[in-house]
Design an enzyme around this catalytic site. Structure first.
Site, PDB file in Angstrom:
ATOM      1  N   CYS A  58       2.527  -1.120  63.734  1.00  0.00           N
ATOM      2  CA  CYS A  58       2.278   0.326  63.767  1.00  0.00           C
ATOM      3  C   CYS A  58       3.438   1.016  64.468  1.00  0.00           C
ATOM      4  O   CYS A  58       3.858   0.587  65.547  1.00  0.00           O
ATOM      5  CB  CYS A  58       0.994   0.622  64.535  1.00  0.00           C
ATOM      6  SG  CYS A  58      -0.409  -0.358  63.973  1.00  0.00           S
ATOM      7  N   CYS A  72       1.799   0.603  59.404  1.00  0.00           N
ATOM      8  CA  CYS A  72       1.025   1.770  59.830  1.00  0.00           C
ATOM      9  C   CYS A  72       1.984   2.720  60.531  1.00  0.00           C
ATOM     10  O   CYS A  72       2.909   2.271  61.218  1.00  0.00           O
ATOM     11  CB  CYS A  72      -0.095   1.345  60.776  1.00  0.00           C
ATOM     12  SG  CYS A  72      -1.093   2.728  61.395  1.00  0.00           S
ATOM     13  N   CYS A  79       7.310  15.642  73.349  1.00  0.00           N
ATOM     14  CA  CYS A  79       6.450  16.213  72.302  1.00  0.00           C
ATOM     15  C   CYS A  79       6.024  17.636  72.672  1.00  0.00           C
ATOM     16  O   CYS A  79       5.661  17.909  73.821  1.00  0.00           O
ATOM     17  CB  CYS A  79       5.222  15.320  72.108  1.00  0.00           C
ATOM     18  SG  CYS A  79       4.152  15.922  70.793  1.00  0.00           S
ATOM     19  N   ARG A 135     -11.270  -1.084  66.318  1.00  0.00           N
ATOM     20  CA  ARG A 135     -10.199  -1.622  67.162  1.00  0.00           C
ATOM     21  C   ARG A 135     -10.360  -1.223  68.619  1.00  0.00           C
ATOM     22  O   ARG A 135     -10.485  -0.041  68.946  1.00  0.00           O
ATOM     23  CB  ARG A 135      -8.825  -1.153  66.661  1.00  0.00           C
ATOM     24  CG  ARG A 135      -7.697  -1.693  67.571  1.00  0.00           C
ATOM     25  CD  ARG A 135      -6.296  -1.371  67.068  1.00  0.00           C
ATOM     26  NE  ARG A 135      -6.179  -1.753  65.680  1.00  0.00           N
ATOM     27  CZ  ARG A 135      -5.966  -0.909  64.684  1.00  0.00           C
ATOM     28  NH1 ARG A 135      -5.803   0.355  64.935  1.00  0.00           N
ATOM     29  NH2 ARG A 135      -5.908  -1.328  63.449  1.00  0.00           N
ATOM     30  N   CYS A 142      -6.514   5.314  59.359  1.00  0.00           N
ATOM     31  CA  CYS A 142      -6.822   4.791  60.687  1.00  0.00           C
ATOM     32  C   CYS A 142      -7.141   6.016  61.540  1.00  0.00           C
ATOM     33  O   CYS A 142      -6.263   6.863  61.762  1.00  0.00           O
ATOM     34  CB  CYS A 142      -5.613   4.036  61.239  1.00  0.00           C
ATOM     35  SG  CYS A 142      -5.838   3.482  62.942  1.00  0.00           S
ATOM     36  N   CYS A 153      -1.978  12.842  77.368  1.00  0.00           N
ATOM     37  CA  CYS A 153      -0.770  12.170  76.867  1.00  0.00           C
ATOM     38  C   CYS A 153       0.437  12.296  77.804  1.00  0.00           C
ATOM     39  O   CYS A 153       0.853  13.411  78.147  1.00  0.00           O
ATOM     40  CB  CYS A 153      -0.409  12.728  75.493  1.00  0.00           C
ATOM     41  SG  CYS A 153       1.026  11.877  74.802  1.00  0.00           S
ATOM     42  N   CYS A 213      -1.716  17.650  74.316  1.00  0.00           N
ATOM     43  CA  CYS A 213      -2.862  16.740  74.442  1.00  0.00           C
ATOM     44  C   CYS A 213      -3.014  16.327  75.925  1.00  0.00           C
ATOM     45  O   CYS A 213      -2.085  15.749  76.507  1.00  0.00           O
ATOM     46  CB  CYS A 213      -2.665  15.517  73.553  1.00  0.00           C
ATOM     47  SG  CYS A 213      -2.234  15.962  71.845  1.00  0.00           S
TER      48      CYS A 213
HETATM   49  S1  SF4 Z   1      -0.803  12.560  71.678  1.00  0.00           S
HETATM   50 FE1  SF4 Z   1       1.128  12.967  72.814  1.00  0.00          FE
HETATM   51  S2  SF4 Z   1       2.734  12.465  71.355  1.00  0.00           S
HETATM   52 FE2  SF4 Z   1       0.849  12.716  70.158  1.00  0.00          FE
HETATM   53  S3  SF4 Z   1       0.797  14.876  69.561  1.00  0.00           S
HETATM   54 FE3  SF4 Z   1      -0.338  14.757  71.495  1.00  0.00          FE
HETATM   55  S4  SF4 Z   1       1.218  15.192  73.082  1.00  0.00           S
HETATM   56 FE4  SF4 Z   1       2.329  14.660  71.192  1.00  0.00          FE
END
Ligand code: SF4
Length: 338
Positions: free
Chosen positions: A118, A149, A74, A285, A209, A81, A78
């Site tokens: 999901c 979802c 990705c 949840r 959600c 993540c 984040c």
């Molecule tokens: S949480 Fe992870 S997968 Fe989702 S947008 Fe952020 S970096 Fe990408």
């Protein structure tokens, strides 16, 4: 003690109340929510139980199973993540799963007792060509008799409508944390971008959600601000996942917090209770981090008003209690799948 939601929205909610008068939804400020957090623990849980029993079956839990339909690589950043390409976590980037493989997983989830399936993809947002197989997955999962979802990142013009037409019931897109703390966790997209996608989802008639993650080093005030922001969405999300950070080696938050939990378990329970009190009709949840909480803390979370869990031995890339352990816990607590 706050006995009532402190104010009402200036604008009327969409659903008229009996008698045709527009229903006015409570609006929660950060100060209001912070006051709930300050209540004695037993008072807060008692309040949450009262709200819970007024709006939900007291001993029922909704079961959702989450599958990663496109893992890793990705472009976002984040901080929590393991799927961000820039984080060195050992999570390999893979292609989008075949529709048949997704439907096999959905059948297995249904067989194990899940009622919602999901599907998550590690994208900034889907390109239109990415969406085509996802629409087939949604149609197929829906045809199995499961609620559907998706969590696919930010949506662009027409995409929410396509998902709605395919039969999508819920779209997950979290606010993650308070507006003030957000910049310490994510820099590649703002909360306004997230609110824009949530508005598109609502506009398309898909249920929302939306929740967040706690234990990222945020203050109690930041947790209160997150809950206030969620509760003040108009209407509040139908489904509110509260995640307990799972620190994965190689992520910036693991480097910052050194794998040590940044939130006391009872503070996590308080967060669940505050979400229940401020969003009475929503499903709350217990999401990521449930395995680390252990049975006793999970039991307190159910007492505090949680009424949904992710079910199955994996979430997107991290572990989750196995189905047998969950069944045993539900039996001990006298909780039945809804
Ligand atoms: S949480 Fe992870 S997968 Fe989702 S947008 Fe952020 S970096 Fe990408």
């Amino acid at each position: 003690m706050l006995d009532h939601p402190p104010s009402t929205r200036a604008s009327a909610a969409r659903t008229p109340a009996a008698g045709g008068e527009p229903r006015r939804m409570p609006r929660w400020s950060t100060d209001d929510v912070a006051a709930l957090f300050e209540l004695p623990f037993s008072d807060l849980l008692f309040r949450a139980q009262q709200v819970h029993r007024a709006h939900h079956a007291p001993n029922a839990v909704q079961l959702s199973t989450l599958l990663s339909i496109k893992t890793g690589g990705c472009p976002e950043d984040c901080g929590y993540c393991p799927q961000a390409a820039r984080h060195h976590t050992g999570v390999a980037s893979g292609p989008v799963l075949d529709v048949g493989a997704v439907l096999d997983a959905a059948r297995a989830a249904k067989g194990a007792g899940a009622t919602r399936f999901c599907m998550g993809a590690a994208w900034r947002g889907p390109k239109d060509r990415d969406l085509e197989p996802v629409l087939d997955m949604v149609r197929g999962v829906k045809a199995l008799g499961l609620e559907t979802c998706c969590t696919l990142g930010m949506l662009r013009d027409g995409q929410a409508e396509s998902l709605a037409a395919a039969g999508l019931d819920y779209y997950n897109h979290n606010l993650d944390t308070s507006p003030e703390f957000y910049g310490e966790i994510v820099t590649t997209r703002g909360q306004d971008d997230r609110l824009d996608t949530l508005a598109r989802v609502r506009e398309a008639g898909i249920r929302v959600c939306c929740g967040g993650i706690v234990g990222m080093g945020e203050s109690r005030r930041a947790r209160a601000a997150l809950i206030a922001q969620l509760a003040s969405l108009d209407p509040p999300p139908e489904s509110v996942p509260i995640n307990h950070l799972v620190q994965v080696e190689g992520t910036p938050l693991h480097a910052k917090l050194h794998g040590e939990s940044a939130i006391d378990p009872l503070e996590f329970v308080r967060t669940i209770a505050v979400a229940r009190v401020t969003m009475p009709a929503s499903t709350v949840r217990l999401s990521a981090g449930r395995r680390e909480l252990g049975e006793a803390v999970q039991a307190l979370c159910f007492l505090a008003g949680a009424n949904s869990v992710f079910y199955g031995d994996r979430l997107l890339t991290t572990g989750n209690p196995d189905v047998g352990a969950d069944r045993a816990l539900f039996a001990k607590l006298g909780i039945a799948p809804a």
